[in-house]
Scaffold this motif. Sequence first.
Motif, mmCIF file in Angstrom:
data_model
loop_
_atom_site.group_PDB
_atom_site.id
_atom_site.type_symbol
_atom_site.label_atom_id
_atom_site.label_comp_id
_atom_site.label_asym_id
_atom_site.label_seq_id
_atom_site.Cartn_x
_atom_site.Cartn_y
_atom_site.Cartn_z
ATOM 1 N N GLU A 1 0.779 -1.111 0.234
ATOM 2 C CA GLU A 1 -0.334 -0.125 0.912
ATOM 3 C C GLU A 1 0.934 1.374 -0.233
ATOM 4 O OE1 GLU A 1 -3.268 2.547 -0.085
ATOM 5 O OE2 GLU A 1 -3.291 0.950 -0.434
ATOM 6 N N SER A 2 1.893 1.179 0.443
ATOM 7 C CA SER A 2 2.500 2.501 0.828
ATOM 8 C C SER A 2 3.598 2.373 -0.264
ATOM 9 C CB SER A 2 4.028 2.035 2.115
ATOM 10 O OG SER A 2 3.283 1.984 2.609
ATOM 11 N N LEU A 3 3.935 1.686 -1.697
ATOM 12 C CA LEU A 3 4.117 1.402 -2.900
ATOM 13 C C LEU A 3 3.598 1.840 -3.116
ATOM 14 C CD1 LEU A 3 6.580 -2.035 -3.047
ATOM 15 C CD2 LEU A 3 7.221 0.130 -2.541
ATOM 16 N N TYR A 4 1.606 1.452 -3.449
ATOM 17 C CA TYR A 4 1.042 1.924 -4.217
ATOM 18 C C TYR A 4 0.638 4.082 -4.645
ATOM 19 C CZ TYR A 4 -3.506 2.598 -6.378
ATOM 20 O OH TYR A 4 -4.781 3.197 -7.451
ATOM 21 N N LYS A 5 0.954 4.309 -2.982
ATOM 22 C CA LYS A 5 1.185 5.245 -2.630
ATOM 23 C C LYS A 5 1.792 6.555 -3.515
ATOM 24 C CE LYS A 5 -1.888 5.219 1.764
ATOM 25 N NZ LYS A 5 -1.692 5.622 3.276
ATOM 26 N N VAL A 6 2.992 5.755 -3.423
ATOM 27 C CA VAL A 6 4.601 6.536 -3.894
ATOM 28 C C VAL A 6 3.836 6.495 -5.172
ATOM 29 C CG1 VAL A 6 6.555 6.239 -4.438
ATOM 30 C CG2 VAL A 6 6.083 6.014 -2.128
ATOM 31 N N PHE A 7 3.586 5.755 -5.949
ATOM 32 C CA PHE A 7 3.470 5.310 -7.712
ATOM 33 C C PHE A 7 2.522 6.403 -7.743
ATOM 34 C CE2 PHE A 7 3.698 3.147 -11.591
ATOM 35 C CZ PHE A 7 5.069 3.803 -12.111
ATOM 36 N N ALA A 8 1.191 6.340 -7.423
ATOM 37 C CA ALA A 8 0.043 6.161 -6.846
ATOM 38 C C ALA A 8 -0.397 7.015 -8.956
ATOM 39 C CB ALA A 8 -0.348 8.100 -6.748
ATOM 40 N N THR A 9 -0.552 5.347 -9.476
ATOM 41 C CA THR A 9 -1.131 5.410 -10.991
ATOM 42 C C THR A 9 -2.192 4.273 -11.213
ATOM 43 O OG1 THR A 9 1.452 5.422 -11.361
ATOM 44 C CG2 THR A 9 0.463 4.798 -12.973
ATOM 45 N N PRO A 10 -2.986 4.503 -11.961
ATOM 46 C CA PRO A 10 -3.993 3.758 -12.080
ATOM 47 C C PRO A 10 -3.743 2.829 -12.567
ATOM 48 C CG PRO A 10 -5.108 6.279 -12.824
ATOM 49 C CD PRO A 10 -3.261 6.168 -12.217
ATOM 50 N N GLY A 11 -3.929 0.871 -12.497
ATOM 51 C CA GLY A 11 -4.129 0.139 -13.305
ATOM 52 C C GLY A 11 -2.687 -0.707 -12.790
ATOM 53 N N MET A 12 -2.040 -0.070 -11.270
ATOM 54 C CA MET A 12 -1.042 -0.393 -10.564
ATOM 55 C C MET A 12 -1.306 -1.769 -9.694
ATOM 56 S SD MET A 12 1.917 1.042 -8.018
ATOM 57 C CE MET A 12 2.364 -0.172 -6.990
ATOM 58 N N SER A 13 -0.838 -3.439 -10.080
ATOM 59 C CA SER A 13 -1.622 -3.727 -9.110
ATOM 60 C C SER A 13 -0.383 -4.613 -8.294
ATOM 61 C CB SER A 13 -2.211 -5.379 -10.290
ATOM 62 O OG SER A 13 -1.890 -6.436 -9.494
ATOM 63 N N PHE A 14 -0.745 -4.462 -7.320
ATOM 64 C CA PHE A 14 -0.191 -4.979 -6.008
ATOM 65 C C PHE A 14 0.447 -6.453 -5.987
ATOM 66 C CE2 PHE A 14 -2.305 -2.645 -1.684
ATOM 67 C CZ PHE A 14 -2.461 -1.385 -2.406
ATOM 68 N N TYR B 1 6.663 -1.655 -13.388
ATOM 69 C CA TYR B 1 5.368 -1.190 -13.991
ATOM 70 C C TYR B 1 6.096 -0.941 -15.491
ATOM 71 C CZ TYR B 1 0.780 0.389 -14.576
ATOM 72 O OH TYR B 1 -0.492 1.350 -15.636
ATOM 73 N N GLU B 2 5.393 -2.036 -15.600
ATOM 74 C CA GLU B 2 5.578 -1.112 -17.629
ATOM 75 C C GLU B 2 7.380 -1.475 -18.150
ATOM 76 O OE1 GLU B 2 3.084 1.727 -19.093
ATOM 77 O OE2 GLU B 2 0.983 0.346 -18.491
ATOM 78 N N GLU B 3 8.017 0.312 -18.009
ATOM 79 C CA GLU B 3 9.586 0.658 -18.374
ATOM 80 C C GLU B 3 10.022 0.791 -17.106
ATOM 81 O OE1 GLU B 3 6.491 3.894 -19.354
ATOM 82 O OE2 GLU B 3 6.745 2.015 -19.487
ATOM 83 N N HIS B 4 8.548 1.434 -15.802
ATOM 84 C CA HIS B 4 9.094 2.087 -14.621
ATOM 85 C C HIS B 4 9.769 0.310 -13.170
ATOM 86 C CE1 HIS B 4 7.603 5.500 -16.008
ATOM 87 N NE2 HIS B 4 6.544 5.117 -16.119
ATOM 88 N N VAL B 5 10.553 0.781 -13.457
ATOM 89 C CA VAL B 5 11.468 -0.026 -12.248
ATOM 90 C C VAL B 5 12.098 0.580 -11.104
ATOM 91 C CG1 VAL B 5 12.869 -2.165 -11.746
ATOM 92 C CG2 VAL B 5 11.877 -1.422 -14.015
ATOM 93 N N GLN B 6 11.073 0.699 -9.701
ATOM 94 C CA GLN B 6 12.080 1.387 -8.398
ATOM 95 C C GLN B 6 12.373 0.420 -7.906
ATOM 96 O OE1 GLN B 6 8.819 4.204 -7.770
ATOM 97 N NE2 GLN B 6 8.961 5.387 -9.468
ATOM 98 N N LYS B 7 13.426 1.109 -7.013
ATOM 99 C CA LYS B 7 13.447 0.236 -5.490
ATOM 100 C C LYS B 7 13.355 1.290 -4.452
ATOM 101 C CE LYS B 7 17.344 -2.292 -3.796
ATOM 102 N NZ LYS B 7 18.544 -2.698 -3.790
ATOM 103 N N HIS B 8 12.781 0.847 -3.256
ATOM 104 C CA HIS B 8 12.638 0.742 -2.533
ATOM 105 C C HIS B 8 13.138 0.045 -0.900
ATOM 106 C CE1 HIS B 8 9.802 3.776 -4.310
ATOM 107 N NE2 HIS B 8 9.283 3.166 -5.268
ATOM 108 N N GLU B 9 13.655 1.265 -0.004
ATOM 109 C CA GLU B 9 13.946 0.677 1.232
ATOM 110 C C GLU B 9 12.632 0.242 1.335
ATOM 111 O OE1 GLU B 9 16.595 -1.210 4.264
ATOM 112 O OE2 GLU B 9 17.374 0.160 2.079
ATOM 113 N N ALA B 10 11.768 -0.441 3.208
ATOM 114 C CA ALA B 10 11.184 -0.620 3.562
ATOM 115 C C ALA B 10 11.321 -1.193 4.832
ATOM 116 C CB ALA B 10 10.108 -1.825 3.157
ATOM 117 N N PHE B 11 10.526 0.156 6.212
ATOM 118 C CA PHE B 11 10.477 -0.267 7.023
ATOM 119 C C PHE B 11 8.946 -0.246 7.851
ATOM 120 C CE2 PHE B 11 13.872 2.470 5.939
ATOM 121 C CZ PHE B 11 14.702 2.076 6.420
#
Length: 219
Positions: free
Chosen positions: A147-160, A182-192
């Motif tokens: 859910e946190s990642l979804y809030k960062v990316f905030a793109t319609p159509g993104m699936s958990f 997501y499609e051509e997007h690749v993002q790395k995130h630290e999660a706590f």
Amino acid sequence: MPLYKTITASGNTKVLIWKIEEPETELGNRILLTKSCKERLASMKSEIHRRGFLSVRQLLKVAGYEAADLFYDENGKPHLRDGKKISITHSFIFSAVVISDIEVGIDIEKQRDKIQRIAKKFVDYEWSFLTEQHLTRELTVVWCIKESLYKVFATPGMSFKQHTKIIPFSLEKGQTVSWIHYEEHVQKHEAFFLEFDGFTCAYTLSLDDACLPAGRDEG
């Protein structure tokens, strides 16, 4: 003081958690609501939602902001007018914000066994390391991070399930790495993540912007 916990993830990232114990009238004290805030508040039928909304504005005040400093874009993602990044969450008796110079997301959820019934909707790769002994707690961590990642990316159509991935973690360590594909997007995130009073809170910080150390819990 209902400011329940403050966590400094780095010099420029802070998490503030509020325990919602006050009545609605008290939560509305000493904060200046905009016209749109008043309209949104009036449209909320649930008292718990109204109290959550007001507690978030109290957290903004703790962080040095007014309600007018917060606005939302066309995808519903919150922003601060000074350019700082912000994410917001509330669940039952807790609310939280994370504010940073980099892209961040946050979520709080109550730990409930019913999450096991919907796990197939948001879990894929993560089944490989989840345990039966702590399944509800671990699934809640997975949900909060995604859910946190979804809030960062905030793109319609993104699936958990299809577009996010969490690297194996232990409940004791309280941190891991997560990905958005997501499609051509690749993002790395630290999660706590942390657990308290039967709730789980997770927040993510973009490693595309900065590599950050583990958060320091200030109580």
